[in-house]
Enzyme design. Structure first.
Site, PDB file in Angstrom:
ATOM      1  N   LYS A  78      28.327  40.870  38.734  1.00 49.24           N
ATOM      2  CA  LYS A  78      28.517  42.297  38.480  1.00 49.24           C
ATOM      3  C   LYS A  78      27.520  42.817  37.453  1.00 49.24           C
ATOM      4  CE  LYS A  78      33.475  42.788  39.529  1.00 49.24           C
ATOM      5  NZ  LYS A  78      34.797  43.128  38.947  1.00 49.24           N
TER       6      LYS A  78
ATOM      7  N   LYS B 278      31.431  38.580  51.498  1.00 59.36           N
ATOM      8  CA  LYS B 278      32.848  38.913  51.645  1.00 59.36           C
ATOM      9  C   LYS B 278      33.002  40.405  51.922  1.00 59.36           C
ATOM     10  CE  LYS B 278      33.980  39.987  46.853  1.00 59.36           C
ATOM     11  NZ  LYS B 278      34.857  39.897  45.699  1.00 59.36           N
TER      12      LYS B 278
ATOM     13  N   LYS C 158      35.428  46.451  48.921  1.00 59.63           N
ATOM     14  CA  LYS C 158      35.605  47.899  48.828  1.00 59.63           C
ATOM     15  C   LYS C 158      34.294  48.599  48.485  1.00 59.63           C
ATOM     16  CE  LYS C 158      39.193  47.118  46.038  1.00 59.63           C
ATOM     17  NZ  LYS C 158      40.402  47.252  45.191  1.00 59.63           N
TER      18      LYS C 158
HETATM   19  P1  AMP Z   1      40.158  43.530  44.334  1.00 56.17           P
HETATM   20  O1  AMP Z   1      39.902  44.520  45.364  1.00 56.17           O
HETATM   21  O2  AMP Z   1      38.911  42.884  43.819  1.00 56.17           O
HETATM   22  O3  AMP Z   1      41.072  44.033  43.239  1.00 56.17           O
HETATM   23  O4  AMP Z   1      40.938  42.345  45.072  1.00 56.17           O
HETATM   24  C1  AMP Z   1      42.311  42.363  45.286  1.00 56.17           C
HETATM   25  C2  AMP Z   1      42.741  41.073  45.955  1.00 56.17           C
HETATM   26  O5  AMP Z   1      42.212  40.975  47.262  1.00 56.17           O
HETATM   27  C3  AMP Z   1      42.321  39.808  45.211  1.00 56.17           C
HETATM   28  O6  AMP Z   1      43.376  38.863  45.301  1.00 56.17           O
HETATM   29  C4  AMP Z   1      41.125  39.341  45.991  1.00 56.17           C
HETATM   30  O7  AMP Z   1      40.919  37.964  45.888  1.00 56.17           O
HETATM   31  C5  AMP Z   1      41.518  39.731  47.408  1.00 56.17           C
HETATM   32  N1  AMP Z   1      40.327  39.967  48.246  1.00 56.17           N
HETATM   33  C6  AMP Z   1      39.364  40.894  48.022  1.00 56.17           C
HETATM   34  N2  AMP Z   1      38.420  40.844  48.988  1.00 56.17           N
HETATM   35  C7  AMP Z   1      38.793  39.851  49.838  1.00 56.17           C
HETATM   36  C8  AMP Z   1      38.236  39.307  51.039  1.00 56.17           C
HETATM   37  N3  AMP Z   1      37.096  39.788  51.561  1.00 56.17           N
HETATM   38  N4  AMP Z   1      38.899  38.304  51.652  1.00 56.17           N
HETATM   39  C9  AMP Z   1      40.063  37.816  51.147  1.00 56.17           C
HETATM   40  N5  AMP Z   1      40.634  38.283  50.013  1.00 56.17           N
HETATM   41  C10 AMP Z   1      40.019  39.294  49.371  1.00 56.17           C
END
Ligand code: AMP
Ligand code: TRP
Length: 337
Positions: A113, A197, A200
């Site tokens: 990041k 991956k 968002k």
């Molecule tokens: P975040 O959007 O970074 O707050 O992620 C929220 C949750 O979603 C966390 O547990 C991440 O590990 C999971 N997560 C985010 N992107 C992915 C992805 N592409 N595949 C699987 N899990 C994800």
């Protein structure tokens, strides 16, 4: 007493993406049956990317709405906004005094990041982010933390900190949490670039499937997903990353195993698989989206769920913080003795 599960997501977009849903949220919903569950929208974490204030407020509510729409049940589970429980920031400070600079500096997500925004754009909050995350988890005597693969290293830090607290402040200071990472869906990949991956903040919006997106756009994105040129439907994470990702998503939503899907699609074309998958995803997401929109359109009802959740969370969090404040040697105010 049931074991405790805690997890959280940042309100950094209007819509969650399918990776959040399959990698985390589906497990959150399942674990409610066997665990005492606490789920949070970590709005303080989202401050590290300097969001517009009104946008942050909107996304915080929208994120909570999507938890509820996905099946997180406020009758059984605690759902709240992190900033409503002051103990998160307070414990984060305490934990920061137990964290080595080198230890924090090894976090690969921070390196990624900060490399993206450059030194001038990197705030200290981005660096201490995993410490706040550890505070989220340790405040609730958490046994299990369901997350996607990208959070593994952060979870490891939370465990190390918990063990350190127990060594330095005495056994029973905090519970050492375990990660709950379901390998098959722990990393959902970008549809356009299946080596990355799904996220968002993806470069191309076509690579992402958003929960709140117009279903026609969802279908379009799936149909234009990158595949390969050998036109054989098979699972091979390395050689056939695109098709493998589609099969993973298909299997997670449809219930058929990847092996079964491969058998069912033998001799068929990629287009066929994509058309069917688009239908599966759209029919899966449509009720979810409708329910989330209902919550988003009744902010008073949503706020009252969050208010109740915060009150319950505070009760647990304040007891943990008081215990740790006592153990590190802070003088308790007379009102708390
Ligand atoms: P975040 O959007 O970074 O707050 O992620 C929220 C949750 O979603 C966390 O547990 C991440 O590990 C999971 N997560 C985010 N992107 C992915 C992805 N592409 N595949 C699987 N899990 C994800
Ligand atoms: N860092 C996590 C992510 O980006 C979100 C998060 C914050 C979290 N605090 C947490 C996840 C506590 C699990 C437990 O996905």
């Amino acid at each position: 007493m049931k074991p405790r599960v805690f997890s959280a997501m940042q309100p950094t977009a209007d819509s969650l993406q399918l990776g959040n849903y399959l990698g985390a949220l589906v497990q959150w919903v399942r674990l409610q049956d066997t665990h005492d569950a606490i789920y949070s929208v970590v709005d303080l974490h989202a401050l590290t990317v300097a969001p517009d204030p009104e946008v942050l407020r909107r996304r915080s509510r929208a994120t909570a709405a999507q938890f509820l729409a996905a099946g997180v049940d406020p009758q059984r589970s605690i759902v709240f906004l992190q900033s409503h429980v002051a103990e998160h920031a307070q414990l984060a400070w305490l934990l920061s005094t137990f964290t080595g600079m080198g230890e924090a500096g090894r976090m690969t997500q921070f390196k990624d990041k900060s490399a993206k925004v450059g030194e001038a754009g990197t705030n200290v909050g981005l660096f201490t982010y995993p410490i706040l995350m550890a505070a989220d988890i340790l405040l609730y005597d958490t046994d299990l933390v369901p997350v996607g693969e990208d959070q593994r290293q952060h979870l490891e830090l939370s465990r190390d900190l918990a063990e350190r607290l127990n060594t330095r402040l005495g056994e029973g200071s905090v519970v050492v949490p375990d990660a709950h990472i379901v390998e098959s869906v722990a990393k959902i990949y970008d549809l356009q670039d299946p080596t990355k991956k799904m996220s968002k903040s993806a470069v191309s919006p076509k690579g992402t499937i958003e929960i709140l997106q117009d279903p026609r756009q969802v279908a379009k994105n799936i149909k234009s997903a990158a595949t390969d040129s050998d036109a054989v439907i098979a699972f091979d994470r390395e050689a056939k990353a695109g098709v493998s990702n589609l099969l993973t998503i298909y299997s997670a939503l449809d219930g058929r195993s990847v092996e079964q899907l491969v058998a069912d699609y033998e001799g068929k074309m990629y287009g066929h698989l994509k058309v069917d998958l688009a239908e599966v995803v759209v029919s899966y997401l449509t009720p979810l989206r409708d329910s989330a929109m209902e919550w988003i359109e009744s902010p008073a009802r949503l706020d009252s769920v969050l208010e109740e959740g915060a009150a319950k969370a505070r009760t647990i969090a304040s007891a943990t913080l008081a215990r740790l404040y006592e153990r590190v040697g802070l003088v308790a105010p007379t009102s708390r003795r």
